[in-house]
Structures are given as structure tokens and as C-alpha cells.
Write a protein that holds these residues in place. Structure first.
Motif, short mmCIF file in Angstrom:
data_model
loop_
_atom_site.label_atom_id
_atom_site.label_comp_id
_atom_site.label_asym_id
_atom_site.label_seq_id
_atom_site.Cartn_x
_atom_site.Cartn_y
_atom_site.Cartn_z
N LEU A 1 34.35 24.25 4.00
CA LEU A 1 33.33 23.95 3.00
C LEU A 1 32.82 22.53 3.22
O LEU A 1 33.62 21.62 3.46
N ASP A 2 31.49 22.34 3.12
CA ASP A 2 30.98 20.97 3.17
C ASP A 2 30.98 20.38 1.76
O ASP A 2 31.45 21.01 0.80
N GLU A 3 30.44 19.18 1.60
CA GLU A 3 30.53 18.48 0.32
C GLU A 3 29.76 19.18 -0.79
O GLU A 3 30.05 18.98 -1.98
N ASP A 4 28.78 20.01 -0.45
CA ASP A 4 28.02 20.76 -1.46
C ASP A 4 28.60 22.14 -1.74
O ASP A 4 28.05 22.89 -2.54
N GLY A 5 29.70 22.48 -1.05
CA GLY A 5 30.30 23.79 -1.23
C GLY A 5 29.73 24.86 -0.33
O GLY A 5 30.05 26.05 -0.47
N THR A 6 28.88 24.46 0.62
CA THR A 6 28.36 25.42 1.60
C THR A 6 29.49 25.88 2.51
O THR A 6 30.31 25.07 2.95
N ILE A 7 29.54 27.18 2.78
CA ILE A 7 30.57 27.75 3.66
C ILE A 7 30.04 27.72 5.09
O ILE A 7 29.01 28.31 5.39
N ILE A 8 30.76 27.02 5.95
CA ILE A 8 30.39 26.90 7.36
C ILE A 8 31.31 27.80 8.18
O ILE A 8 32.53 27.63 8.15
N GLN A 9 30.71 28.73 8.91
CA GLN A 9 31.49 29.69 9.69
C GLN A 9 30.92 29.75 11.10
O GLN A 9 29.78 30.16 11.30
N THR A 10 31.71 29.30 12.09
CA THR A 10 31.18 29.11 13.45
C THR A 10 31.84 29.97 14.51
O THR A 10 31.42 29.96 15.66
N SER A 11 32.86 30.71 14.15
CA SER A 11 33.59 31.51 15.14
C SER A 11 33.06 32.94 15.19
O SER A 11 32.65 33.49 14.17
N PRO A 12 33.08 33.58 16.36
CA PRO A 12 32.67 34.98 16.43
C PRO A 12 33.55 35.91 15.60
O PRO A 12 33.12 36.98 15.18
N ILE A 13 34.79 35.49 15.33
CA ILE A 13 35.74 36.35 14.62
C ILE A 13 35.55 36.19 13.11
O ILE A 13 35.62 35.09 12.58
N HIS A 14 35.28 37.30 12.44
CA HIS A 14 35.24 37.32 10.97
C HIS A 14 35.76 38.68 10.51
O HIS A 14 35.02 39.52 10.03
N ASP A 15 37.08 38.85 10.66
CA ASP A 15 37.74 40.14 10.47
C ASP A 15 38.57 40.16 9.19
O ASP A 15 39.26 39.18 8.88
N LEU A 16 38.52 41.27 8.49
CA LEU A 16 39.38 41.54 7.35
C LEU A 16 40.03 42.89 7.59
O LEU A 16 39.34 43.86 7.94
N VAL A 17 41.34 42.96 7.42
CA VAL A 17 42.10 44.18 7.65
C VAL A 17 42.88 44.50 6.38
O VAL A 17 43.47 43.61 5.75
N PHE A 18 42.90 45.77 5.97
CA PHE A 18 43.61 46.16 4.75
C PHE A 18 44.19 47.56 4.93
O PHE A 18 43.82 48.29 5.86
N GLY A 19 45.10 47.92 4.04
CA GLY A 19 45.66 49.26 4.10
C GLY A 19 46.79 49.46 3.10
O GLY A 19 47.27 48.50 2.50
N GLU A 20 47.16 50.71 2.94
CA GLU A 20 48.32 51.03 2.10
C GLU A 20 49.59 50.52 2.78
O GLU A 20 49.74 50.62 4.01
N LEU A 21 50.53 50.00 2.00
CA LEU A 21 51.79 49.52 2.56
C LEU A 21 52.56 50.66 3.23
O LEU A 21 53.33 50.43 4.16
N SER A 22 52.33 51.88 2.76
CA SER A 22 52.99 53.06 3.35
C SER A 22 52.36 53.47 4.67
O SER A 22 52.94 54.27 5.41
N GLY A 23 51.17 52.98 4.96
CA GLY A 23 50.44 53.40 6.15
C GLY A 23 49.56 54.62 5.93
O GLY A 23 48.77 54.98 6.80
N GLU A 24 49.67 55.24 4.75
CA GLU A 24 48.85 56.43 4.47
C GLU A 24 47.38 56.05 4.28
O GLU A 24 47.08 54.97 3.77
#
Length: 306
Positions: A131-154
């Protein structure tokens, strides 16, 4: 699907903005200062994947009246976890899904105790933001991954519905059938990278250049792996070598977020990352001198903040 995101920092703010971009129903739980910042500037993302400006994102302050949510996404620092749990309890009901993106594993027990195991999904993300001083989100990497799932794997109906809600987001969001393994693998990797970079106060490249620096990387991977296997963590058989190779291929000037926090004079997640491993190791009679040295270094640093 009503989504509540706790905080508008680099992670929650980025993924929340991407969800808003595609029309999802997203609300942010924020502090007063951040609310004022958003009212003044909006939610602004500067990213190699495309810039974004949401002028009036929906926000609530802790304790404000609001309907319950279908999904609550947590991306706080570990030392803010208990406060976050207390803040979101009024907005969760018996079928609300809690999706944590914290690093490590220790937070899972606290979430299960607060909301019930049935309500907790596994989750993690790979992204570099600031975050910069104004709260702007700076994102410079090609990777922007989110992974989720059931703990059981189902792949249950509810995570399929969540997968549908995430479809079309300008970020890589993936439903996993082995999320517990994914989380432990990331824990192993992030503990090693953050451990050595914080200990030596250097990017990974100069550490690799030193004979004993590289030896420390391998020793730390081995120690963490032994501790994790002692509690039957679902690690792949060759994961230490896979991650050693990955660390060898990282950019020369790569720093960990933990190291960057120390450079800024901020609090760290020392207990969440390393004391948790030390306690597991002690309970299972595993010698962990490198983890102990890293933890001691971090606690000495934290003492200097007072």
C-alpha cells in the motif's frame, strides 16, 4: 453470494477489488481511518494485470448493523486474528463459510473453535502487494493466485457455488481437492524463505552465494519438514528438494514480507510461524536449532520495538 472481506490491505483489498470488478457483492469490514481513506480516494489498484478504481466500495465498521454473509474472507496478520474473529462473529450464521488466507497453520484451530469446523474452508494466496501512503494497492508481480477448498478435499456443492461466484475474476482463483497439503507446502516454503531472509537481513541471492547460507536454507527445510511430518502433515515425499530448487531459482533480490516488515519497524508473525513449529518439535523430541535461532532473532527484534 454476499461476501465480507476483513480489511482492505494489500491482499483483501486486491482480491476484493477484482471481485467487485466483475460485479460480485462485496463488503469490506474496516477501521475508521481506512473508511475515511476509501471515502476520499476510493479503492484504487495499480497492477500489471490492469488498474482499477472503485469509487465507493461498501464498508462497515466493527459493530455496525448488517445482514449476515455467505462467505467471510480473512487475510489479516496472525497477531490481529483474535480481534478479527470477535469482529466478524455478528456477521456469521450457521452456514457462513470462513475462508482464511493467512500463512501457516496455527490459525485453523482458533477459527474452528470460534465458528465450528464445518464452517471453515482451507485457503491460501500467492501475491506480492503493498500500500502507498494514500492506500493505493500496488501489485507488480505476474502471480496473483488464490486457492481454496474443503479441508476434506471433497468438491461439495457449497465450494462449487463459491467457485462459480469467483468465476470471471481477473485473478487466478482455483478450487483445490488437496487444500491441506497446499497449505502445509506453503507453510514449509514461507517459513524457509522468511526464516533465512529475516535471520541474515538479506535478499535470497546473497544468502545463496554463501556456502553456509545455502547450507542454512537446506537445514531449515529439513528441520521444518521433520517437524511437520511428526504431526502427520500431508507433505509430498520430495517437497524439500522441490522447494530447495524453487528457492535456487528465485530472483536474486527477492525479499520475504517478514523481512520487509522488520525493515519498516513493524511487528512480525514470529509466534505464528516459528514458535508453533518449535512447540511441535519439542512435543515430538525433534531438535530444531535453526528454527530456534530464527525465532530468537525475531523476538530480540520485537523487544527492540518497545
Amino acid at each position: 453470494m454476499r461476501i465480507l472481506i476483513v480489511g482492505v490491505g494489500g491482499i483483501g483489498g486486491y482480491f476484493g477489488a477484482r471481485l467487485l470488478e466483475k460485479g460480485a457483492d462485496v463488503t469490506f469490514l474496516v477501521r475508521e481511518k481506512r473508511k475515511q481513506q476509501l471515502q476520499k480516494h476510493g479503492l484504487v489498484v495499480r497492477s500489471i494485470h490492469g488498474d482499477l478504481h472503485v469509487h465507493q466500495p461498501k464498508t462497515i465498521l466493527s459493530g455496525e448493523q448488517a445482514e449476515t454473509f455467505d462467505v467471510i474472507l480473512l487475510s489479516t496478520k496472525a497477531y490481529h486474528l483474535q480481534g478479527a474473529i470477535e469482529s466478524i462473529q455478528p456477521y456469521a450464521e450457521e452456514n457462513t463459510l470462513i475462508l482464511p488466507l493467512l500463512n501457516g497453520i496455527a490459525h485453523m484451530d482458533a477459527l474452528k473453535a470460534a465458528f465450528g469446523e464445518h464452517n471453515i474452508l482451507g485457503g491460501l494466496c500467492f501475491i506480492e502487494t503493498t500500500l502507498d501512503e494514500d492506500g493505493t494497492i500496488i501489485q507488480t508481480s505476474p502471480i496473483h493466485d488464490l486457492v481454496f477448498g474443503e479441508l476434506s478435499g471433497e468438491k461439495t456443492d457449497r465450494v462449487r457455488m463459491l467457485e462459480d461466484a469467483f468465476q470471471g475474476t481477473k485473478a487466478r482463483i482455483t478450487l483445490s481437492d488437496q487444500i491441506q497439503q497446499d497449505m502445509w507446502h506453503k507453510y514449509l516454503f514461507i517459513s524457509t524463505l522468511s526464516g533465512v531472509t529475516s535471520l541474515f537481513q538479506a535478499p535470497i541471492g546473497p544468502i545463496r552465494d554463501q556456502e553456509y547460507g545455502l547450507e542454512t536454507v537446506r537445514s531449515l527445510l529439513a528441520e521444518c519438514g521433520r517437524v511437520m511430518r511428526s504431526v502427520n502433515a500431508p507433505l509430498a515425499g520430495n517437497i524439500e528438494e522441490v522447494q530447495a530448487d524453487k528457492i535456487m531459482q528465485m530472483g536474486y533480490n527477492m525479499k520475504s514480507s517478514l523481512q520487509r516488515d522488520m525493515e519498516k519497524g513493524l511487528k512480525t508473525e514470529a509466534d505464528h510461524f516459528f514458535k508453533y513449529l518449535l512447540d511441535l518439535g519439542r512435543a515430538n523430541n525433534i531438535h530444531t536449532p535453526v528454527i530456534a535461532a530464527i525465532y530468537t532473532n525475531l523476538k530480540i527484534y520485537e523487544t527492540s520495538l518497545h
